[in-house]
Each structure stands twice: as structure tokens, then as C-alpha cells.
Design a protein around this motif. Structure first.
Motif, PDB file in Angstrom:
ATOM      1  N   LYS A 394       0.797  -1.225   0.000  1.00 42.75           N
ATOM      2  CA  LYS A 394       0.000   0.000   0.000  1.00 42.75           C
ATOM      3  C   LYS A 394       0.829   1.275   0.000  1.00 42.75           C
ATOM      4  O   LYS A 394       0.299   2.347  -0.305  1.00 42.75           O
ATOM      5  N   ASN A 395       2.116   1.189   0.348  1.00 41.46           N
ATOM      6  CA  ASN A 395       2.950   2.390   0.263  1.00 41.46           C
ATOM      7  C   ASN A 395       3.168   2.831  -1.180  1.00 41.46           C
ATOM      8  O   ASN A 395       3.472   3.989  -1.446  1.00 41.46           O
ATOM      9  N   ILE A 396       3.025   1.883  -2.104  1.00 43.72           N
ATOM     10  CA  ILE A 396       3.288   2.150  -3.516  1.00 43.72           C
ATOM     11  C   ILE A 396       2.014   2.073  -4.346  1.00 43.72           C
ATOM     12  O   ILE A 396       1.754   2.934  -5.191  1.00 43.72           O
ATOM     13  N   SER A 440       9.196   4.089   2.723  1.00 44.28           N
ATOM     14  CA  SER A 440       8.488   5.359   2.815  1.00 44.28           C
ATOM     15  C   SER A 440       7.277   5.324   1.905  1.00 44.28           C
ATOM     16  O   SER A 440       7.249   4.604   0.908  1.00 44.28           O
ATOM     17  N   LYS A 441       6.264   6.064   2.278  1.00 48.15           N
ATOM     18  CA  LYS A 441       5.093   6.233   1.426  1.00 48.15           C
ATOM     19  C   LYS A 441       5.500   7.036   0.203  1.00 48.15           C
ATOM     20  O   LYS A 441       6.237   8.010   0.302  1.00 48.15           O
ATOM     21  N   ALA A 442       5.024   6.611  -0.949  1.00 47.36           N
ATOM     22  CA  ALA A 442       5.386   7.297  -2.184  1.00 47.36           C
ATOM     23  C   ALA A 442       4.956   8.756  -2.143  1.00 47.36           C
ATOM     24  O   ALA A 442       3.881   9.091  -1.650  1.00 47.36           O
ATOM     25  N   SER A 443       5.811   9.621  -2.675  1.00 50.44           N
ATOM     26  CA  SER A 443       5.545  11.055  -2.711  1.00 50.44           C
ATOM     27  C   SER A 443       5.408  11.527  -4.154  1.00 50.44           C
ATOM     28  O   SER A 443       6.179  11.117  -5.027  1.00 50.44           O
ATOM     29  N   SER A 745       7.863   6.119  10.176  1.00 53.40           N
ATOM     30  CA  SER A 745       7.012   4.960  10.438  1.00 53.40           C
ATOM     31  C   SER A 745       6.747   4.113   9.203  1.00 53.40           C
ATOM     32  O   SER A 745       6.087   3.081   9.300  1.00 53.40           O
ATOM     33  N   ARG A 746       7.244   4.530   8.062  1.00 51.59           N
ATOM     34  CA  ARG A 746       6.934   3.822   6.826  1.00 51.59           C
ATOM     35  C   ARG A 746       7.801   2.576   6.678  1.00 51.59           C
ATOM     36  O   ARG A 746       8.973   2.589   6.990  1.00 51.59           O
ATOM     37  N   GLY A 747       7.198   1.509   6.190  1.00 54.58           N
ATOM     38  CA  GLY A 747       7.909   0.253   6.071  1.00 54.58           C
ATOM     39  C   GLY A 747       7.724  -0.609   7.302  1.00 54.58           C
ATOM     40  O   GLY A 747       7.031  -0.264   8.272  1.00 54.58           O
ATOM     41  N   ASP A 793       1.833   4.768  11.665  1.00 55.99           N
ATOM     42  CA  ASP A 793       1.259   3.930  10.608  1.00 55.99           C
ATOM     43  C   ASP A 793      -0.197   4.303  10.377  1.00 55.99           C
ATOM     44  O   ASP A 793      -0.973   4.477  11.327  1.00 55.99           O
ATOM     45  N   GLY A 794      -0.565   4.412   9.102  1.00 56.71           N
ATOM     46  CA  GLY A 794      -1.946   4.695   8.747  1.00 56.71           C
ATOM     47  C   GLY A 794      -2.309   6.159   8.733  1.00 56.71           C
ATOM     48  O   GLY A 794      -3.417   6.525   8.366  1.00 56.71           O
TER      49      GLY A 794
END
Length: 816
Positions: A394-396, A440-443, A745-747, A793-794
Motif C-alpha cells: 500500500k505504500n506504492i 516510505s510512502k510514495a511522494s 514509520s513507513r515500512g 502507521d496509517g
């Protein structure tokens, strides 16, 4: 030449998959409509399907009736006619209230139409319906829960591009599509359509081949012409078909043909006029591209339609899906391309991106287990063996489609998505990676990389200083290749304001003279206004010296550098001047005899150099009272001492040609020791030296301690910062510290903890190598356990907010 009016994503996922259909000896009206649909000729498909609804619809089977309604609705959607698309989807769902199998994907398409029409609540209901159906088939674990309205889409993390980027339209572009470049030796490989001068090509679609430019220096900026002036340029000047060489044996792929075949012999088909032979080794009569290479360019992995020999392979629904193929270059000859083992006839596997170390291959696929349309997947490659593909999560990925991945030299990932909000249709995103997993969450890269149109197929160096990407931003039709590069603005002015204050009273000082000297010895003199201010321009990556003078005050000279500053925000600097007043000095000799005397008025010491400054607490930088400051003459060991007052200031006079040592100490704060180099005879000056003290329990966050993604190896910029910490430990020999490393917190939490522990230990090992006892430093990895904000997270956060959590800290455990 046909202008391929379409979303760049669907150009690949539909045109490439479907447009190479064999002709039937007898073609029914339904066959004709489906052919237009699969060739992405949506206006003609709409006309053909509507004709079927008027006549012949009643005689069709229920399966064909549903197929017509869904394909017609989708054609309207792709033709940007959302109103008719909504009408046809409603008609389909009214007639066939419960869809199953692949037809259930229409619920997602309908949800997108509803969202575009502003009906977000209903769109969410159909997404949930699709999710429930797919969940039954165990294909959509951990799917995102919400569809974004235009308002909520703006909350996507968008990178602030503080660098000045120059975007160039290039002279390699033609009236057809050029897109998805990839670095190849000193040039690039990219996708472009096969040339044809026949009218038939416009009716049947166009095929894609791989081209390359052998030297990027040949690529020049070009003015983009109006759409009625865009003409296909000859590829003979700068580009040629990849694999087109004199030493390759001739094959059936050497003849350029139309993408629609009637079944006659290969040599009898019409050939494109005024174009070179396409690839003899890699390019075929099917679609090729995009492509990726290993580190030494001896292997290529590329996208091609599912093919068996010289024939296309078909899925159960009679579509030629996309697959990945690999070829090796031996003795300057590309060998036969082999299909990779994780392909499948029933879904597409496309858009490869190979990591520099060749251990991970990223690709796009609509295989089971995804989140929406196409997802980004990763697969490990070890000792010549491919592992099992893994969804990047879901990060990507989103409920939309994620496509066209690229992995840079640092192992970080770029890709395009139409499901995560941003500037327009397909937007380019970036994510930090560690061994094939996102940390990391995609930017969203934001402007100028993204536009209201399709932006995709980016390649870049590791620092995003220069690269290339594809877009249809200018005309909204064919895709073109653009170059981006960081440039310094012609008027590179970063406004700076200096405010001059009385160090004791904090009142502004007007008419103070400020002499500004830059690294190139350019001099500029200004006087402070009634508010004690001067304003001027600083230039990026430049060192400055500011000399501030005011009668009755001690002259002060300070340094300032704009190196490393990438923002364009204005800055301010406060300078405190100390009044020239008699100073109480305590003179101590080497025989430990001490005498106190009144120093002469500074007016009588014009030929004496001076050391002046403030003692502050390290954390809050507030002036410290009651600090003992000792100034030791190394020549005769005489000592001047002063105890600071409320403003924390001190001033000492210096003899020429003698080095000095200055020590500051206070109970509970330890000691800080610095060396002051001698002032040569006849070179009288005022030296400004502010000092600070730590106390037990202080927690300091260090700046500029960066690591490559997923790596615990120290970079040179991190070493420079650790050198400063080493000097602090040398100056304060009784200090014991804890060096902590933190992640966002990502990953995966355990991955983050392990990585932060390794990074902290690497930093400690480096400091120990500089002569500091290991007993004085404790390494501690915190992972994501001590976030400084609410970005757990979230929680949706910006990249800047996540960066606040990625930090290195120093905690003072003990100090005497």
C-alpha cells in the motif's frame, strides 16, 4: 500520421495488448466493433457499438449483450464522455445486476466515472462492491478503503521542488509517440512507433519498436510545433533501431510491416516508406518496449506482446497480453530473446526496471494479488534464478494503476500512478526503497515533473540533477520525451536582512556600517536604517564575510555561507555589538600569584587585538550567567579571567604573535576548550568567538546525517557532521553520550529498527576511528519508536513531516 489520443497508461495496457489482431475471413458487425475497441479506436468503436444497439442487439446472447454495454461504456470513458459512460454503465448494471469474474472490473471503472462526475459517495459504494467480489477470490488483501475526491486528493504528499528545474522539449520527438527512455551506454533507448506512409496504418493503429541514441550530447532542445505542423522526422540522423547492425543475420523480423495482417506471405506485405530497417535481433512484428539493462549493458529485459515464435499468444479471453523477455549481448550480437519464467498468458507483465546491482527487478502487472488495475511488483534475482514476485504493497500501489517503474543508482523507486492524486492524469511518484521493500510512502514529485496530462517513464541520476521523462503535456495527444536539469537562476537572489543590536540593551543600532565581502572579493557597503536593518541579495553556494562597525562599539566580523541552502525563502541574521567599556581583568602568572587591576580604556588600546563573544546554553542558545571564562596566553601562561553577567558576554585583549586557549566552565555543565590562533604583528583585528555548554540530559538533533536508502554505510556528507561531533567530544573530555538513529514509520517496524541500529553503530565506529574512546559513546537504534509528530502507521503525512522523524540524536549521559 495518427495522433494517439489516449491516456498514456492505456496506450500500453490496451493498445499494445490488443491492437495486433488477425483479420477474419468473414467479419460480423460485432467483430468489427470489438476490433475498433481493441485497437483503441474509441470513436469508431462507439459508432459501431451504438449501431449494434439499434439493430441486431436483440438476437445476441446475454454474454454478448453485456460485453457490448460494458465496452461501449468504457469507450465513452476513454473518450472523456463521462456522462454517456455513466448512462451505459447504469444500463448494464440494471440489465445484469450481478457481475462475476473479469466483468466485475467494470465496477471499478464505473466508480472512476462517478468520481469524475462528482458522485463520490456512490463511487465508494461501487469500489466496496468490487472489493467484496475480489476478496472472495483472495486477490485484494489490504486494499485501500477510500476513493479520493478532488479535495482529498490534494492531501497527497507532494515533493517541494526547491531546485530550479529547466524542462526541455527535445528534437528526437516526432508526430508519433516517443516515451519511456532508458539509459544505454552513452545514450538512451526509447519507444517509438514503426513508420508508415500508408493510410491503412491510421485505421489499424500503430506498432512500437525500440530505438536508441548512441550519444546524449546529440540531443538538443527544440521548440514544439503546433499540432498541424508536427511531422514524422527521419530517424537516420540521430537514432536507429536497437539491434540494427551489419553483423546480425537477416530474420523475418527485418521487414517493417503494418500492425494488421491479412495472412499473406511476409514478403508481400506493404512496407513503410522512408524508414530504416527495424531491429534484426530484438524488434519484431509485435510491440517492443519499454526496456531495462543490467549494469554493463550486456543484458536487456524488455516488454513484448505474448508471442510464440512468429505467432502471437492469446489468453482465454482472446487477448495478447504483455510479457517480459530477456536477451544477452555476446560478441556485440543480441541473442534470441527468451521469455522470463514468471510471465503468464492470462495477465500482463510489463515495464521492467532492473536495480543497479541486478538483484531486484521491478515491473508492472495486473496479476492476482494486486490492489487495483496495474500494480508495481518486485522479484529477486540471485545466481541466475528468479524468485517469486511480490507486490510492493500500500505504500506504492492503489486502487488505480501504477506503471512505468524506474530504479535509480541509489536503489530508490520512481513510477507513475493515476490513483493517488496529484496534478492530473498519470503523475510521477518517488519512494525510498530498501532491498525491494518500500521504507516510505510514495511522494508525488509535483511540478514541473507533473502536469494536468500524463507524465511517466522518468529516468534520473541519484540526486535528481538531470534526467528524462515522457509526457503529453503540450498537445495532450502524442507522448514526447523531455529533459530536466537543475539550473541556477539568472537572477539568483535570496534576500537577506541583517539587524544590528546593542548586545546589552537589545536596542537597534542605526547608521552602523556593514561591509559585505563575498568569496570573489566583491565589496558592498551599507548602513543600517532606523530599524537597525540592511537588506541585500545573497547568491547560492557562496561564502560571505560581514564586518559591522559603529562608533563606541567593538567591531565585529562574522562569516556566513549559503552553501547547501536550496530554498528561496528570505533569511534574517541578528548581530549583537558590544559597547567599548573598561573590562575588569584578573591576571594570573605561572607562579599562581594573582593580581587584579583595572584595564585601560579601549580607546588607549587601538593597537591591541581583541577576542569577544557570548557563552550560551547549547540547547536553547540563551546567554549563560555565572560562567567562568579563562583566556590563557600560551607564550607566558598568563591568564585573563572573567565571570559572565546576565548577557553571557566576554571580552579579552590579545598580545601579538601569541597563541591562546580559551576555556569556559560552570558547575553541572562541564568544560569547553578552544584554541585561538595568534594574530600576526601589525595585523590588529577583532575576533568573534561564541561558545556553548552542554548539561547532562541535553538531547541534540544532528542535521545532515543522511544515508543511501536501505544502507548503513556512512556518506561523506554524514562524515563531515560526525567530525564536528568528534571535535566537541575532544573539547569536552569528560562527556559521555548516546548516539541514537531514528526512522519514520513507513515500512516494516522490525526492518526499521534493525537498520537504525546498524546506522547508529556505523556512526559510533567512525567517531572511535578518530581517537575517541568507545567507552564514551553508546550506539542506540530506535527505529520508529520515538516519533516527534503524529505520523504513525496509517496516518497521511507530507514528506516534510516524515523527514522530521528521520534523524540522528545525541544525548548527554554524563558530564563533569
Amino acid at each position: 500520421m495518427l495522433r494517439l489520443k489516449r491516456n498514456a497508461l492505456l496506450f500500453f495496457l490496451i493498445v499494445m495488448s490488443n491492437c495486433y489482431l488477425a483479420a477474419q475471413n468473414v467479419e460480423t458487425p460485432l467483430d468489427n466493433a470489438i476490433r475498433f475497441y481493441e485497437l483503441q479506436q474509441y470513436p469508431k468503436a462507439i459508432q459501431a457499438f451504438n449501431q449494434l444497439l439499434k439493430s441486431g442487439y436483440a438476437t445476441l446472447s446475454a454474454k454478448n449483450k453485456l460485453s457490448i454495454l460494458l465496452k461501449l461504456a468504457y469507450s465513452y470513458k476513454q473518450n472523456k464522455d463521462e456522462v454517456n459512460a455513466e448512462r451505459l454503465y447504469r444500463q448494464a448494471f440494471s440489465t445484469f445486476p450481478k457481475l462475476i469474474s473479469d466483468d466485475a472490473k467494470a465496477y471499478v471503472n464505473f466508480a472512476q466515472v462517478l468520481a469524475n462526475n462528482g458522485k463520490f459517495q456512490e463511487a465508494q459504494e461501487y469500489l466496496s462492491l468490487s472489493e467484496n467480489i475480489q476478496s472472495t477470490k483472495n486477490q485484494t488483501a489490504n486494499m485501500p478503503q477510500n476513493i479520493s475526491s478532488p479535495t482529498s486528493q490534494k492531501s497527497v504528499a507532494i515533493v517541494s521542488n526547491t531546485n530550479n528545474y529547466k524542462i526541455e522539449y527535445l528534437d528526437i520527438n516526432t508526430s508519433g509517440p516517443e516515451f519511456s527512455p532508458m539509459y544505454y551506454k552513452d545514450g538512451i533507448v526509447f519507444c517509438s512507433e514503426k513508420e508508415s506512409s500508408t493510410k491503412l496504418i491510421n485505421d489499424k493503429g500503430s506498432l512500437l519498436d525500440l530505438y536508441y541514441l548512441d550519444d546524449l550530447k546529440k540531443v538538443q532542445q527544440s521548440d514544439e510545433p503546433n499540432s498541424d505542423k508536427r511531422k514524422r522526422k527521419s530517424t537516420t540522423k540521430n537514432s536507429k533501431a536497437l539491434g540494427d547492425d551489419y553483423y546480425s543475420r537477416q530474420t523475418s523480423n527485418d521487414t517493417k510491416t503494418l500492425n494488421y495482417f491479412s495472412g499473406e506471405d511476409e514478403t508481400q506485405r506493404n512496407q513503410s516508406a522512408n524508414s530504416e530497417s527495424f531491429s534484426k535481433a530484438l524488434n519484431s512484428k509485435f510491440h517492443e518496449g519499454p526496456a531495462t539493462f543490467n549494469h554493463d549493458f550486456s543484458k536487456i529485459i524488455f516488454t513484448r506482446n505474448n508471442s510464440i515464435g512468429n505467432k502471437k499468444g492469446l489468453s482465454e479471453d482472446n487477448i495478447s497480453k504483455l510479457k517480459l523477455y530477456i536477451s544477452e549481448n555476446i560478441n556485440n550480437n543480441w541473442k534470441e530473446a527468451l521469455e522470463l519464467p514468471f510471465n503468464d498468458n492470462e495477465y500482463s507483465t510489463a515495464h521492467p526496471a532492473w536495480s543497479k546491482n541486478e538483484k531486484i527487478l521491478y515491473f508492472a502487472s495486473d496479476r492476482p494479488g494486486g490492489f487495483g488495475g496495474m500494480d508495481i511488483w518486485a522479484i529477486s534475482y540471485n545466481n541466475g534464478q528468479w524468485d517469486v514476485p511480490k507486490n510492493l504493497g500500500k505504500n506504492i500501489n492503489s486502487k488505480g494503476s501504477e506503471v512505468f517503474p524506474f530504479v535509480d543508482e541509489n536503489g530508490n523507486l520512481y513510477f507513475s500512478s493515476n490513483g493517488q492524486g496529484g496534478e492530473g492524469d498519470l503523475d510521477i511518484f518517488f519512494a525510498e526503497m530498501n532491498a525491494g521493500q518500500s521504507i516510505s510512502k510514495a511522494s508525488n514529485l509535483g511540478k514541473p515533473f507533473n502536469s494536468p496530462f500524463d507524465d511517466f517513464g522518468i529516468i534520473s541520476d541519484g540526486n535528481r540533477q538531470i534526467g528524462y521523462f515522457s509526457s503529453n503535456r503540450k498537445l495532450g495527444e502524442d507522448d514526447d520525451i523531455y529533459r530536466f536539469s537543475v539550473e541556477k537562476a539568472i537572477n539568483d537572489c535570496r534576500e537577506m536582512t541583517i539587524t544590528v543590536l546593542d548586545a546589552k540593551t537589545k536596542k537597534v543600532i542605526s547608521n552602523a556600517v556593514v561591509v559585505i565581502t563575498s568569496a570573489d572579493n566583491h565589496l558592498e557597503t551599507k548602513k543600517t536604517d532606523a530599524n537597525g536593518n540592511i537588506t541585500f541579495c545573497t547568491i547560492q553556494d557562496t561564502d560571505y564575510s560581514f564586518k559591522i562597525e559603529k562608533e563606541g562599539f567593538i567591531v565585529k566580523t562574522i562569516g556566513y555561507s549559503t552553501k547547501g541552502e536550496i530554498d528561496t525563502e528570505s533569511s534574517t541574521l541578528e548581530v549583537n555589538l558590544i559597547k567599548q567599556e573598561p573590562v575588569e581583568l584578573q591576571i594570573s602568572t605561572t607562579k599562581s600569584s594573582t593580581s587584579t587591576k583595572k584595564s585601560p580604556n579601549p580607546a588607549n588600546l587601538k593597537n591591541k587585538s581583541m577576542l569577544t563573544g557570548f557563552v550560551k546554553s547549547e540547547i536553547d542558545q540563551k546567554p549563560m550567567e555565572g560562567v567562568l571564562v579563562s583566556f590563557i596566553n600560551v607564550c607566558d601562561n598568563s591568564i585573563q579571567q572573567i565571570t559572565t553577567g546576565a548577557d553571557g558576554s566576554y571580552t579579552f585583549y590579545m598580545n601579538e604573535d601569541c597563541d591562546y586557549t580559551i576555556e569556559v566552565s560552570k558547575n553541572g555543565y562541564g568544560k569547553n576548550v578552544n584554541k585561538i590562533k595568534k594574530v600576526k604583528k601589525g595585523n590588529t583585528k577583532v575576533i568573534s568567538q561564541d561558545l556553548s555548554l552542554f548539561k547532562e540530559g541535553d538531547l541534540i538533533t544532528m542535521n545532515n546525517i543522511y544515508y543511501d536508502s536501505g544502507s548503513a554505510t556512512l556518506r561523506k556528507d554524514a562524515m563531515r557532521e560526525l567530525n564536528k561531533l568528534t571535535i566537541t567530544l575532544q573539547k569536552t573530555p569528560t562527556m559521555v553520550i548516546e548516539l541514537g538513529s531514528h526512522t519514520d514509520s513507513r515500512g516494516d517496524a522490525q526492518v526499521n529498527l534493525n537498520l537504525s541500529t546498524k546506522r547508529a553503530q556505523a556512526a559510533v565506529d567512525y567517531i572511535v576511528s578518530k581517537g575517541i574512546s568507545r567507552n564514551r559513546i553508546l550506539a542506540k537504534g530506535y527505529g520508529e519508536s520515538e516519533l516527534v509528530n503524529s505520523c504513525a502507521d496509517g496516518v497521511s503525512c507530507t514528506e516534510i513531516e516524515h523527514q522530521q522523524n528521520r534523524r540522528t540524536t545525541v544525548k548527554i549521559i554524563k558530564i563533569k
